[in-house]
Design an enzyme around this catalytic site. Structure first.
Site, PDB file in Angstrom:
ATOM      1  N   ILE A  14       0.843  -0.861   0.325  1.00 50.46           N
ATOM      2  CA  ILE A  14       0.392  -0.030   0.664  1.00 50.46           C
ATOM      3  C   ILE A  14       0.809   1.322  -0.080  1.00 50.46           C
ATOM      4  CG2 ILE A  14      -2.495  -0.738   1.159  1.00 50.46           C
ATOM      5  CD1 ILE A  14      -1.129   0.277   3.521  1.00 50.46           C
ATOM      6  N   GLY A  15       1.872   1.388  -0.164  1.00 49.69           N
ATOM      7  CA  GLY A  15       3.037   2.728  -0.001  1.00 49.69           C
ATOM      8  C   GLY A  15       3.359   2.575   1.456  1.00 49.69           C
ATOM      9  N   GLY A  17       7.329   2.212   2.333  1.00 48.03           N
ATOM     10  CA  GLY A  17       7.923   2.645   2.135  1.00 48.03           C
ATOM     11  C   GLY A  17       8.157   4.239   1.470  1.00 48.03           C
ATOM     12  N   ASP A  70      12.849  -0.153  -0.228  1.00 43.08           N
ATOM     13  CA  ASP A  70      12.443   0.861   0.073  1.00 43.08           C
ATOM     14  C   ASP A  70      13.663   1.801   0.318  1.00 43.08           C
ATOM     15  OD1 ASP A  70      10.055   0.137   0.210  1.00 43.08           O
ATOM     16  OD2 ASP A  70      10.097  -0.891   2.006  1.00 43.08           O
ATOM     17  N   LYS A 186     -14.643   0.717   2.989  1.00 46.51           N
ATOM     18  CA  LYS A 186     -15.157   0.476   4.527  1.00 46.51           C
ATOM     19  C   LYS A 186     -13.849   0.795   5.411  1.00 46.51           C
ATOM     20  CE  LYS A 186     -18.228  -1.979   4.293  1.00 46.51           C
ATOM     21  NZ  LYS A 186     -19.864  -1.844   5.441  1.00 46.51           N
ATOM     22  N   LYS A 188     -13.425  -1.131   8.320  1.00 50.06           N
ATOM     23  CA  LYS A 188     -13.397  -2.486   9.376  1.00 50.06           C
ATOM     24  C   LYS A 188     -11.829  -3.265   9.319  1.00 50.06           C
ATOM     25  CE  LYS A 188     -16.685  -3.728  11.043  1.00 50.06           C
ATOM     26  NZ  LYS A 188     -17.329  -3.155  12.134  1.00 50.06           N
ATOM     27  N   CYS A 382      24.621  -2.933 -17.054  1.00 44.61           N
ATOM     28  CA  CYS A 382      25.357  -4.144 -16.175  1.00 44.61           C
ATOM     29  C   CYS A 382      25.085  -5.102 -17.256  1.00 44.61           C
ATOM     30  CB  CYS A 382      24.797  -4.726 -15.327  1.00 44.61           C
ATOM     31  SG  CYS A 382      26.168  -5.435 -14.063  1.00 44.61           S
ATOM     32  N   HIS A 519      25.379   0.706 -12.341  1.00 48.23           N
ATOM     33  CA  HIS A 519      24.484   0.244 -12.120  1.00 48.23           C
ATOM     34  C   HIS A 519      24.136   2.143 -12.272  1.00 48.23           C
ATOM     35  CE1 HIS A 519      22.340  -3.352 -12.073  1.00 48.23           C
ATOM     36  NE2 HIS A 519      23.956  -3.896 -11.533  1.00 48.23           N
ATOM     37  N   GLU A 521      21.309   3.582 -12.892  1.00 55.00           N
ATOM     38  CA  GLU A 521      20.006   4.002 -12.250  1.00 55.00           C
ATOM     39  C   GLU A 521      20.262   3.910 -10.665  1.00 55.00           C
ATOM     40  OE1 GLU A 521      20.914   0.968 -13.192  1.00 55.00           O
ATOM     41  OE2 GLU A 521      19.813  -0.528 -12.774  1.00 55.00           O
TER      42      GLU A 521
HETATM   43  N1  GLN Z   1      25.336 -11.628 -14.614  1.00 54.18           N
HETATM   44  C1  GLN Z   1      25.984 -10.612 -14.578  1.00 54.18           C
HETATM   45  C2  GLN Z   1      27.018 -10.692 -13.474  1.00 54.18           C
HETATM   46  O1  GLN Z   1      26.995 -11.030 -12.034  1.00 54.18           O
HETATM   47  C3  GLN Z   1      25.022  -8.979 -14.703  1.00 54.18           C
HETATM   48  C4  GLN Z   1      24.634  -8.898 -13.378  1.00 54.18           C
HETATM   49  C5  GLN Z   1      24.199  -7.286 -13.062  1.00 54.18           C
HETATM   50  O2  GLN Z   1      23.201  -7.164 -14.291  1.00 54.18           O
HETATM   51  N2  GLN Z   1      23.802  -6.682 -12.157  1.00 54.18           N
HETATM   52  O3  GLN Z   1      27.911  -9.690 -13.836  1.00 54.18           O
END
Ligand code: GLN
Length: 546
Positions: A14-15, A17, A70, A186, A188, A382, A519, A521
């Site tokens: 329900i959010g 985090g 989270d 509701k 309850k 990655c 990564h 992101e």
């Molecule tokens: N499977 C790949 C590795 O272990 C890439 C891992 C990933 O994308 N985080 O190197």
């Protein structure tokens, strides 16, 4: 130090985090130093050993902690980097207690769940506050009230309240369904979830009442009456189109003032201005940019599970909204892609995100080939970078059967391979917390596209070449093949500072073809979109050259 506990009731998802992250932002914007702490009920020592379909995304911190998604919400809302003191699983807590027992640190006493485990929980809570010199520790209790799993966290909450009285608050996030056959909201189930809290000795101070629609006066009064609260303590939290609206809604619903009043704190300032600027951009974005994410962790039964790639989605949103675009994100199951590669035609940009193992990688490689040949913006994260190296080896260098050794250990062309220290860990079955994890420095190549992007959007000043990004993988680019790639047009635009590890690849004569071993992101935030995501979305939306 003050303490706020956040629990959830009725259903998961329900959010809670997002609610905790929003409270963190509101208290920060009122002038307080906040240390969020997620307490997860499971016995895994960290989230790193769980399948993404089981757990959703594993969010990696700078110090290498493999955490719950989270933590990603907290970092994005707070605009701060957190560390391992901001997460504790029940497994990790038990492990500390058991290790201490093995070291005879309990001096021969019988070690018990209550009080030794609860003591350890309280110690973690206080450590989280201390490590940041925080005014307020904000503890999100994982799971839902009424289940066995999180009882010890609630008991720790009760014990802390007994000691610290008015310095401890409990906020309960609950849910009021509107069954379609009734058409009526509701209350309850929400009353019952609060009764579950009562049964473990906790009276919530504030209720965040989640529902599809805002609560009316009648429901607010009823819920307040049955839970022993004032009507001002029940805050309506209806569904929103975008999670970034939540803090502003809470603030307007009186949440910040109510918390400060109850904790006897005086607001130092009010600063949600920059957040509102971002919200405005988000709400006024009209033009669409269509991005496809080609992955395999999508389905759970008949439902689509987007949780596995939540940071990728958020990073796309941050970049797109900042550029005035509304991202339309599609999920393409790589297992089904080979049957119809033409379905990619509708998209302006393609992402292959992180992943593990051999299932469905051929679909991803086909998608990468499609992007390279048709000059469609491509961003590989990655595994998405590693597979773009495999694709290049097979289709540009003509190395049939080239692969990563993760998929084919006998390939003649192991263009991605495992490092020897990692190999040793796997042989010993030493899987937990042993990947290449956390923030690592990377040296960017002068004149490359990524250097330009970090310069323009990441404010990397002229002459500087170092960035730092988060990793989670075991395999790496195989340098035995480096020369061949370089002489055949692949650009290595980022390496480890010693030059030994390839961290970023890119292609020339392509609007955007970038693969990162890290990564990106994980470090994107609404108020600080990631430079590479900005570059990717710009290329996809075809807005001015860089
Ligand atoms: N499977 C790949 C590795 O272990 C890439 C891992 C990933 O994308 N985080 O190197």
């Amino acid at each position: 130090m003050k303490y706020i506990f956040v629990s959830g009731g009725v259903i998961s998802g329900i959010g809670k985090g997002i609610a905790t992250a929003s409270i963190a932002l509101l208290l920060k914007s009122a002038g307080f130093k906040v240390a969020p702490l997620k307490m997860d009920p499971y016995l895994n020592v960290d989230a790193g050993t769980m399948n993404p379909l089981e757990h959703g995304e594993v969010f990696v911190l700078d110090d290498g902690a493999e955490t719950d998604q989270d933590l990603g919400h907290y970092e994005r809302f707070l605009g701060e980097s957190l560390n391992k003191s901001n997460i504790a699983t029940q497994g990790d807590i038990y492990l500390s207690v058991i290790q201490r027992e093995r070291n005879l640190e309990y001096e021969g006493k019988c070690v018990e769940v209550v009080a030794h485990v609860t003591e350890e929980i309280i110690r973690r809570i206080q450590d989280a506050g201390r490590s940041k010199n925080a005014d307020i520790v904000l503890v999100e209790i994982g799971g839902t009230t009424g289940e066995y799993q999180n009882l010890l966290f609630l008991e720790a909450n009760r014990l802390l309240k007994l000691k610290k009285h008015d310095d401890v608050l409990h906020i309960h996030v609950t849910y009021l369904p509107i069954p379609s056959f009734l058409g009526e909201m509701k209350s309850k189930p929400a009353q019952m979830s609060v009764r579950d809290l009562h049964s473990v000795g906790i009276q919530p101070d504030i209720i965040l009442a989640r529902a599809e629609k805002p609560l009316d006066e009648t429901r607010i009064k009823k819920l307040a009456f049955f839970t022993g609260l004032e009507t001002e303590d029940v805050i309506s939290a209806p569904d929103v189109r975008n999670v970034y609206e939540v803090p502003v809604n809470f603030d307007e619903g009186g949440l910040t003032n109510r918390i400060l009043e109850k904790l006897k704190l005086k607001r130092k300032h009010k600063d949600l201005k920059t957040w509102r600027v971002f919200l405005k951009k988000m709400q006024s974005a009209q033009k669409q940019v269509k991005i496809a994410i080609v992955g395999k962790y999508f389905s759970t039964g008949d439902f689509t599970l987007v949780d596995s790639y939540i940071s990728v989605i958020e990073a796309l949103k941050h970049a797109a909204f900042t550029l005035g675009f509304k991202p339309e994100i599609a999920w393409i199951d790589s297992g089904k892609l080979l049957k119809d590669i033409n379905q990619l035609k509708t998209y302006q940009g393609i992402i292959v995100p992180g992943g593990f193992g051999s299932r469905d990688i051929e679909g991803k490689i086909e998608a990468i080939k499609y992007c390279r040949e048709n000059k469609i913006p491509y961003f590989g994260l990655c595994y998405g970078m590693q597979l773009s190296v495999v694709e290049y080896a097979r289709n540009v260098l003509g190395w049939k059967g080239a692969n990563t050794t993760e998929v084919d250990s006998d390939t003649k062309y192991p263009v991605i391979h495992i490092m020897s220290d990692q190999q040793k860990k796997l042989l010993k079955k030493d899987y937990g917390g042993t990947m290449r994890l956390g923030a690592w420095e990377c040296k960017l190549k002068a004149g490359s596209l990524v250097r330009k992007l970090y310069g323009t959007f990441g404010k990397l000043s002229a002459g500087k070449s170092r960035i730092s990004e988060r990793h989670r993988h075991r395999y790496e680019f195989n340098n035995d093949f480096l020369e061949k790639f370089l002489s055949n047009g692949l650009t290595i635009s980022g390496t480890s500072p010693d030059g030994k590890l390839v961290e970023i690849i890119e292609l020339k004569n392509h609007p955007f073809f970038v693969g990162t071993q890290f990564h990106p992101e994980l470090k994107s935030r609404p108020l600080e979109p990631h430079p590479l995501f900005l570059g990717f979305v710009k290329a996809a939306a075809k807005i001015d050259p860089y």
